[in-house]
Every structure is written in structure tokens, then in C-alpha cells.
Motif scaffolding. Structure first.
Motif, mmCIF file in Angstrom:
data_model
loop_
_atom_site.group_PDB
_atom_site.id
_atom_site.type_symbol
_atom_site.label_atom_id
_atom_site.label_comp_id
_atom_site.label_asym_id
_atom_site.label_seq_id
_atom_site.Cartn_x
_atom_site.Cartn_y
_atom_site.Cartn_z
ATOM 1 N N THR A 1 0.830 -1.201 0.000
ATOM 2 C CA THR A 1 0.000 0.000 0.000
ATOM 3 C C THR A 1 0.867 1.255 0.000
ATOM 4 O OG1 THR A 1 -1.791 -1.151 1.159
ATOM 5 C CG2 THR A 1 -1.812 1.256 1.222
ATOM 6 N N CYS A 2 1.873 1.283 0.873
ATOM 7 C CA CYS A 2 2.777 2.445 0.927
ATOM 8 C C CYS A 2 3.486 2.668 -0.402
ATOM 9 C CB CYS A 2 3.806 2.257 2.039
ATOM 10 S SG CYS A 2 3.170 2.418 3.706
ATOM 11 N N ALA A 3 3.785 1.574 -1.093
ATOM 12 C CA ALA A 3 4.504 1.675 -2.363
ATOM 13 C C ALA A 3 3.575 1.874 -3.554
ATOM 14 C CB ALA A 3 5.334 0.414 -2.580
ATOM 15 N N GLY A 4 2.257 1.871 -3.311
ATOM 16 C CA GLY A 4 1.300 2.100 -4.392
ATOM 17 C C GLY A 4 1.090 0.910 -5.314
ATOM 18 N N LEU A 5 1.338 -0.303 -4.807
ATOM 19 C CA LEU A 5 1.256 -1.499 -5.652
ATOM 20 C C LEU A 5 0.126 -2.445 -5.262
ATOM 21 C CD1 LEU A 5 5.073 -2.397 -5.735
ATOM 22 C CD2 LEU A 5 3.765 -1.229 -7.531
ATOM 23 N N TYR A 6 -0.514 -2.177 -4.146
ATOM 24 C CA TYR A 6 -1.478 -3.156 -3.628
ATOM 25 C C TYR A 6 -2.598 -3.454 -4.626
ATOM 26 C CZ TYR A 6 -4.806 -5.470 -0.562
ATOM 27 O OH TYR A 6 -5.688 -6.373 -0.016
ATOM 28 N N ASP A 7 -3.171 -2.441 -5.222
ATOM 29 C CA ASP A 7 -4.313 -2.645 -6.113
ATOM 30 C C ASP A 7 -3.945 -3.438 -7.362
ATOM 31 O OD1 ASP A 7 -5.968 -1.319 -4.378
ATOM 32 O OD2 ASP A 7 -5.871 0.604 -5.433
ATOM 33 N N GLN A 8 -2.670 -3.424 -7.741
ATOM 34 C CA GLN A 8 -2.249 -4.189 -8.914
ATOM 35 C C GLN A 8 -2.154 -5.691 -8.632
ATOM 36 O OE1 GLN A 8 1.343 -1.592 -10.047
ATOM 37 N NE2 GLN A 8 0.651 -2.366 -12.021
ATOM 38 N N LEU A 9 -2.057 -6.066 -7.362
ATOM 39 C CA LEU A 9 -1.780 -7.460 -7.028
ATOM 40 C C LEU A 9 -2.853 -8.117 -6.164
ATOM 41 C CD1 LEU A 9 1.947 -6.720 -6.361
ATOM 42 C CD2 LEU A 9 1.122 -8.262 -8.147
ATOM 43 N N ALA A 10 -3.635 -7.332 -5.453
ATOM 44 C CA ALA A 10 -4.698 -7.889 -4.613
ATOM 45 C C ALA A 10 -5.769 -8.542 -5.487
ATOM 46 C CB ALA A 10 -5.324 -6.775 -3.770
ATOM 47 N N PRO A 11 -6.425 -9.595 -5.001
ATOM 48 C CA PRO A 11 -6.313 -10.182 -3.665
ATOM 49 C C PRO A 11 -5.353 -11.372 -3.593
ATOM 50 C CG PRO A 11 -8.192 -11.142 -4.747
ATOM 51 C CD PRO A 11 -7.546 -10.198 -5.751
ATOM 52 N N HIS A 12 -4.574 -11.574 -4.635
ATOM 53 C CA HIS A 12 -3.758 -12.794 -4.730
ATOM 54 C C HIS A 12 -2.418 -12.602 -4.018
ATOM 55 C CE1 HIS A 12 -6.862 -14.042 -7.392
ATOM 56 N NE2 HIS A 12 -6.572 -13.121 -8.299
ATOM 57 N N ILE A 13 -2.479 -12.508 -2.703
ATOM 58 C CA ILE A 13 -1.305 -12.223 -1.871
ATOM 59 C C ILE A 13 -1.221 -13.292 -0.782
ATOM 60 C CG2 ILE A 13 -0.248 -10.569 -0.307
ATOM 61 C CD1 ILE A 13 -1.739 -8.369 -1.915
ATOM 62 N N PHE A 14 -0.097 -14.016 -0.749
ATOM 63 C CA PHE A 14 0.047 -15.153 0.152
ATOM 64 C C PHE A 14 1.261 -14.959 1.057
ATOM 65 C CE2 PHE A 14 -1.689 -16.578 -3.961
ATOM 66 C CZ PHE A 14 -2.994 -16.831 -3.539
ATOM 67 N N SER A 15 1.116 -15.406 2.311
ATOM 68 C CA SER A 15 2.132 -15.201 3.340
ATOM 69 C C SER A 15 2.628 -16.533 3.885
ATOM 70 C CB SER A 15 1.524 -14.370 4.484
ATOM 71 O OG SER A 15 2.296 -14.464 5.661
ATOM 72 N N ALA A 16 3.871 -16.528 4.362
ATOM 73 C CA ALA A 16 4.435 -17.729 4.980
ATOM 74 C C ALA A 16 3.654 -18.157 6.215
ATOM 75 C CB ALA A 16 5.899 -17.486 5.344
ATOM 76 N N THR A 17 2.864 -17.249 6.789
ATOM 77 C CA THR A 17 2.047 -17.624 7.944
ATOM 78 C C THR A 17 0.946 -18.610 7.561
ATOM 79 O OG1 THR A 17 0.546 -15.738 7.629
ATOM 80 C CG2 THR A 17 2.463 -15.401 9.055
ATOM 81 N N GLN A 18 0.704 -18.805 6.276
ATOM 82 C CA GLN A 18 -0.355 -19.695 5.812
ATOM 83 C C GLN A 18 0.124 -21.123 5.569
ATOM 84 O OE1 GLN A 18 -1.405 -16.584 2.663
ATOM 85 N NE2 GLN A 18 -3.425 -17.487 3.050
ATOM 86 N N VAL A 19 1.417 -21.370 5.756
ATOM 87 C CA VAL A 19 1.962 -22.709 5.521
ATOM 88 C C VAL A 19 2.786 -23.159 6.717
ATOM 89 C CG1 VAL A 19 1.983 -22.468 3.012
ATOM 90 C CG2 VAL A 19 3.994 -21.770 4.330
ATOM 91 N N LYS A 20 3.085 -24.456 6.757
ATOM 92 C CA LYS A 20 3.828 -25.005 7.889
ATOM 93 C C LYS A 20 5.266 -24.528 7.897
ATOM 94 C CE LYS A 20 4.984 -29.396 10.138
ATOM 95 N NZ LYS A 20 4.832 -30.870 10.094
ATOM 96 N N ARG A 21 5.902 -24.514 6.727
ATOM 97 C CA ARG A 21 7.312 -24.138 6.638
ATOM 98 C C ARG A 21 7.478 -22.983 5.661
ATOM 99 N NH1 ARG A 21 10.219 -29.315 4.526
ATOM 100 N NH2 ARG A 21 8.479 -29.108 3.033
ATOM 101 N N GLY A 22 8.232 -21.976 6.087
ATOM 102 C CA GLY A 22 8.522 -20.859 5.200
ATOM 103 C C GLY A 22 9.734 -21.148 4.326
ATOM 104 N N LYS A 23 10.102 -20.176 3.499
ATOM 105 C CA LYS A 23 11.301 -20.299 2.673
ATOM 106 C C LYS A 23 12.504 -20.550 3.585
ATOM 107 C CE LYS A 23 9.296 -16.687 -0.254
ATOM 108 N NZ LYS A 23 9.473 -15.329 -0.815
ATOM 109 N N PRO A 24 13.426 -21.433 3.218
ATOM 110 C CA PRO A 24 13.697 -22.006 1.899
ATOM 111 C C PRO A 24 12.932 -23.283 1.560
ATOM 112 C CG PRO A 24 15.442 -22.628 3.393
ATOM 113 C CD PRO A 24 14.521 -21.730 4.172
#
Length: 226
Positions: free
Chosen positions: A118-141
Motif C-alpha cells: 500500500t505504501c509503495a502504491g502497488l497493492y491494487d495491482q496485485l490484490a487479492p492474490h497475496i500469500f504469506s508464509a504464515t499460511q503454511v507449515k514451513r517458510g522459505k527455503p
């Protein structure tokens, strides 16, 4: 074109935030008995999920960090964002030029990702398809987040192309069976960054987002020919 989905990392790929995030983590960790500089955070934890980074720190100091640790880091990060955050140069135009479905797969928390985009002015170009490591058991790598994002978007992993700036991210995407383009144009990237991304398995590397649409087309055409 052989790709059905473009998966973007967030920090260091969409928003030029890695230096800010490292500063927030370094100040908070140091305050809680794990002395480290922002550069030290960058070298050790770039691309690693907050959950995994915390596990590593707690293992090394032999005790748990306080329950308020994540909240303290988040408060510091978001306060720095308000003054210092910007989008990666030309990334908005690059996203707009892509004729493919796209999403975000980030190690950050949903709130941090939302606030940064949002601060960078990019949210509307990518929402709602935004996924976080909090949604899975193991994050990167680990590959979990990339596989989750592909499943949510209805894409086959082999037909996904990932844009990453970290070794952990490249490693995870490659483990998921995806093609990776390594970006080294963020303000946190050193002279060694490009080579690190290539060594981790990036198919190509680039530092200018204006090149992204053509790179995806070229790499996709090469993959189709193979």
C-alpha cells in the motif's frame, strides 16, 4: 509461452524494503540480547521467514525471545515504512505489462505485506492474490509457500515463474519445481548478490524491472522449445 503464473516475492522485489526491515530486526534483536547489525541480519536472514529466523536466534541464545518480540519488530518496521519505503524502480510498469496471472508469495506477515504494498502504491495491482508464509507449515527455503500459492491460483508448479531476490527464496522455488528469475536491483544488494542467486539456481538474473516482461517471454519460449 510456457508459463501460466508469475509469482512475486515482496520485500526486495516489489518494495525496496529489505534495508528497512533489517534495521528494525537488528535494533530489536540487539535490545533483547542478540547483538547484530542491519548488515548482519541481511546476510544471515534474507528471505528467511520470521518464524524460522526466530527459531535460529532462540537456539543460539539458549532461551526464548519475549512474546512481544514480533510486535516490537512490526511496530519498528511499519514506522520506518511510513518515512522511507518506496517501490522498486519501474516495477509497477512491469506488472502492468505482464499478460499473465500474477500473485505475491512473501515471508512477511499479511499485515506487513499489505502495508508495504500500500505504501509503495502497488497493492491494487496485485490484490487479492497475496500469500504469506504464515499460511503454511514451513517458510522459505522450504517449497511450501510456492506450492500453496500455485495451488490457490490453479497453476501447475512447472508452469510457474518466480521472481526472487534471496537465496532462500530461489532455493524454495526451485524445490517446488518452478523456474526462478533472480532480481538484484534492490538497495540491499551487494556486488556478490547476482552470483549468489545464480548459484542457488536462478535461470537468469537481472537488475532492471523494465526487462522483466521480455525476460519472462524469452525464458518461457526457451522452456517450451526444450
Amino acid at each position: 509461452m510456457s508459463f501460466d503464473l508469475v509469482i512475486f516475492d515482496c520485500d526486495g522485489v516489489l518494495v525496496d524494503s529489505e534495508v528497512i526491515s533489517c534495521r528494525a530486526h537488528a535494533e530489536t534483536l540487539t535490545r533483547h540480547g542478540f547483538p547484530i547489525t542491519p548488515d548482519g541480519v541481511l546476510k544471515r536472514f534474507l528471505g528467511v521467514s520470521d518464524r524460522e529466523a526466530r527459531r535460529i536466534v532462540e537456539s543460539e541464545i539458549g532461551r526464548a525471545l519475549p512474546e512481544t518480540f514480533e510486535a516490537e519488530v512490526k511496530h519498528a518496521t511499519l514506522s520506518f515504512y511510513a518515512d522511507d519505503l518506496s517501490a522498486i524502480a519501474h516495477v509497477g510498469e512491469a506488472i502492468a505489462a505482464l499478460g499473465l496471472p500474477k500473485c505475491v508469495a512473501s515471508s512477511g506477515t499479511p499485515e506487513k505485506i499489505h502495508h508495504g504494498l500500500t505504501c509503495a502504491g502497488l497493492y491494487d495491482q496485485l490484490a487479492p492474490h497475496i500469500f504469506s508464509a504464515t499460511q503454511v507449515k514451513r517458510g522459505k527455503p522450504a517449497p511450501d509457500l510456492f506450492l500453496f500459492a500455485a495451488a490457490q491460483m490453479g497453476a501447475t508448479p512447472a508452469r510457474c515463474v518466480v521472481i526472487e531476490d534471496s537465496v532462500a527464496g530461489v532455493t524454495g522455488a526451485r524445490a517446488a519445481g518452478m523456474t526462478v528469475l533472480g532480481f538484484y536491483g534492490g538497495s540491499h544488494c551487494t556486488a556478490e548478490h547476482e552470483g549468489m542467486l545464480r548459484q542457488a539456481g536462478a535461470a537468469v538474473t537481472f537488475a532492471d524491472m523494465r526487462k522483466l516482461p521480455d525476460l519472462i517471454a524469452r525464458v518461457g519460449a526457451t522452456a517450451s522449445a526444450d
